[in-house]
Design a protein around this motif. Structure first.
Motif, PDB file in Angstrom:
ATOM      1  N   ARG A  51       0.831  -1.201   0.000  1.00 21.02           N
ATOM      2  CA  ARG A  51       0.000   0.000   0.000  1.00 21.02           C
ATOM      3  C   ARG A  51       0.870   1.258   0.000  1.00 21.02           C
ATOM      4  NH1 ARG A  51       0.099  -2.547   4.797  1.00 21.02           N
ATOM      5  NH2 ARG A  51       0.558  -1.378   6.720  1.00 21.02           N
ATOM      6  N   GLY A  52       0.280   2.335  -0.487  1.00 22.64           N
ATOM      7  CA  GLY A  52       0.884   3.658  -0.390  1.00 22.64           C
ATOM      8  C   GLY A  52       0.052   4.414   0.623  1.00 22.64           C
ATOM      9  N   ASN A  57       0.522   1.330  -3.630  1.00 23.21           N
ATOM     10  CA  ASN A  57       1.595   2.288  -3.899  1.00 23.21           C
ATOM     11  C   ASN A  57       1.673   2.508  -5.405  1.00 23.21           C
ATOM     12  OD1 ASN A  57       4.677   2.400  -4.836  1.00 23.21           O
ATOM     13  ND2 ASN A  57       4.474   3.508  -2.912  1.00 23.21           N
ATOM     14  N   TRP A  79       4.628   0.852  -7.216  1.00 27.94           N
ATOM     15  CA  TRP A  79       4.518  -0.614  -7.232  1.00 27.94           C
ATOM     16  C   TRP A  79       3.572  -1.052  -8.341  1.00 27.94           C
ATOM     17  CZ3 TRP A  79       1.349  -4.755  -7.149  1.00 27.94           C
ATOM     18  CH2 TRP A  79       1.888  -5.988  -6.787  1.00 27.94           C
ATOM     19  N   CYS A  83       3.065   3.954   4.055  1.00 27.50           N
ATOM     20  CA  CYS A  83       3.547   3.678   2.701  1.00 27.50           C
ATOM     21  C   CYS A  83       4.629   2.597   2.714  1.00 27.50           C
ATOM     22  CB  CYS A  83       4.098   4.951   2.070  1.00 27.50           C
ATOM     23  SG  CYS A  83       4.819   4.688   0.421  1.00 27.50           S
ATOM     24  N   ALA A 117       8.468   1.146  -7.353  1.00 29.43           N
ATOM     25  CA  ALA A 117       8.082   1.765  -6.083  1.00 29.43           C
ATOM     26  C   ALA A 117       9.187   2.669  -5.546  1.00 29.43           C
ATOM     27  CB  ALA A 117       7.734   0.681  -5.065  1.00 29.43           C
ATOM     28  N   ASP A 135       9.473   5.852  -7.581  1.00 32.86           N
ATOM     29  CA  ASP A 135       8.281   6.688  -7.444  1.00 32.86           C
ATOM     30  C   ASP A 135       8.390   7.663  -6.278  1.00 32.86           C
ATOM     31  OD1 ASP A 135       5.656   7.598  -6.793  1.00 32.86           O
ATOM     32  OD2 ASP A 135       5.123   5.653  -5.969  1.00 32.86           O
ATOM     33  N   CYS A 136       8.474   7.139  -5.067  1.00 32.69           N
ATOM     34  CA  CYS A 136       8.324   7.978  -3.874  1.00 32.69           C
ATOM     35  C   CYS A 136       9.347   9.111  -3.797  1.00 32.69           C
ATOM     36  CB  CYS A 136       8.397   7.120  -2.614  1.00 32.69           C
ATOM     37  SG  CYS A 136       6.879   6.178  -2.292  1.00 32.69           S
ATOM     38  N   SER A 190       1.540  16.242   0.575  1.00 36.55           N
ATOM     39  CA  SER A 190       1.343  15.014  -0.172  1.00 36.55           C
ATOM     40  C   SER A 190       0.795  15.312  -1.562  1.00 36.55           C
ATOM     41  CB  SER A 190       0.367  14.081   0.564  1.00 36.55           C
ATOM     42  OG  SER A 190      -0.941  14.641   0.553  1.00 36.55           O
TER      43      SER A 190
END
Length: 237
Positions: free
Chosen positions: A17-18, A24, A27, A114, A162, A165-166, A178
């Protein structure tokens, strides 16, 4: 994932999960892009809607595109693109690891659960905490690849997506800020190995209204580029 002719069923485990209750973004981008990355070096993934967890979703090949849907609702679409991505400059691992002390998420984190950048237990989440570097526009973190993310043929594109990304989000975010990932373009150059030590680097490349743009990269300790990405995030209204 079960294979049919041109269609598979994908279920995202709760672990990945994100924000609470949804996958996420990196992911799921890696999961949808993975079937194209064997034939194409660069894949662009657009997230049309949040992807639910623990739900059987339809992953379908339509010509050169791949789509993920929940019933009739389109969630994600991936297409190959003829593009060579620019990567942020290499940051040595020791310097990237020191930058983690300046991770703004420690002062306020909108998504503390996350899988990638959340404050979860080691071995469960990746705990990649990008912090600013002195005298530049980069953020960086060290990544020590845990064996808990390894599959039979190595570290999958889901995990690499993943990670890439973050960090592009944290190149923009202050404490408590966010956004949600809207698009991620992935380019994988080399394999990531379990137990390996890598530098993860990101930078903000602009903003247009609610859209935030960024680039990221994963490097081996000697500066060899492993993977790169560019991202578009959508900030809240």
């Amino acid at each position: 994932m079960t294979t049919a002719a041109l269609q598979t069923v994908l279920t995202v485990p709760e672990r990945f999960r994100g924000p609470a209750g949804i996958a996420n973004g990196g992911w799921i981008s890696g999961a949808v892009a993975e079937t194209l990355l064997g034939e194409h070096s660069t894949v662009e993934v657009t997230l049309h809607a949040p992807t639910p967890l623990e739900t059987e979703l339809r992953l379908e090949h339509l010509g050169h595109a791949v789509q993920l849907a929940d019933g009739e609702r389109l969630l994600v679409e991936a297409i190959p693109v003829a593009q060579d991505l620019e990567a942020p400059a290499f940051v040595p691992f020791a310097e990237a690891a020191r930058a983690e002390a300046r991770f703004t998420g420690h002062q306020g984190h909108a998504f503390p659960e996350c899988f990638v950048c959340g404050l979860r237990e080691p071995g469960d989440g990746l705990r990649i905490f990008p912090g600013t570097l002195d005298g530049g526009d980069l953020v960086a973190a060290g990544w020590r690849v845990p064996h808990t993310v390894v599959e039979e043929d190595g570290v999958p594109a889901t995990i690499i997506g993943a990670v890439l990304d973050c960090i592009t989000g944290w190149a923009h975010f202050g404490p408590g800020e966010s956004a949600l990932l809207g698009r991620l373009t992935l380019q994988l150059h080399r394999r990531v190995y379990p137990g390996g030590t890598y530098s993860v680097v990101g930078r903000a490349t602009g903003r247009e209204g609610r859209k935030l743009f960024g680039e990221s990269a994963v490097y081996e300790v000697d500066g060899t580029l492993v993977a790169a990405a560019k991202a578009t995030w959508i900030a809240p209204k």
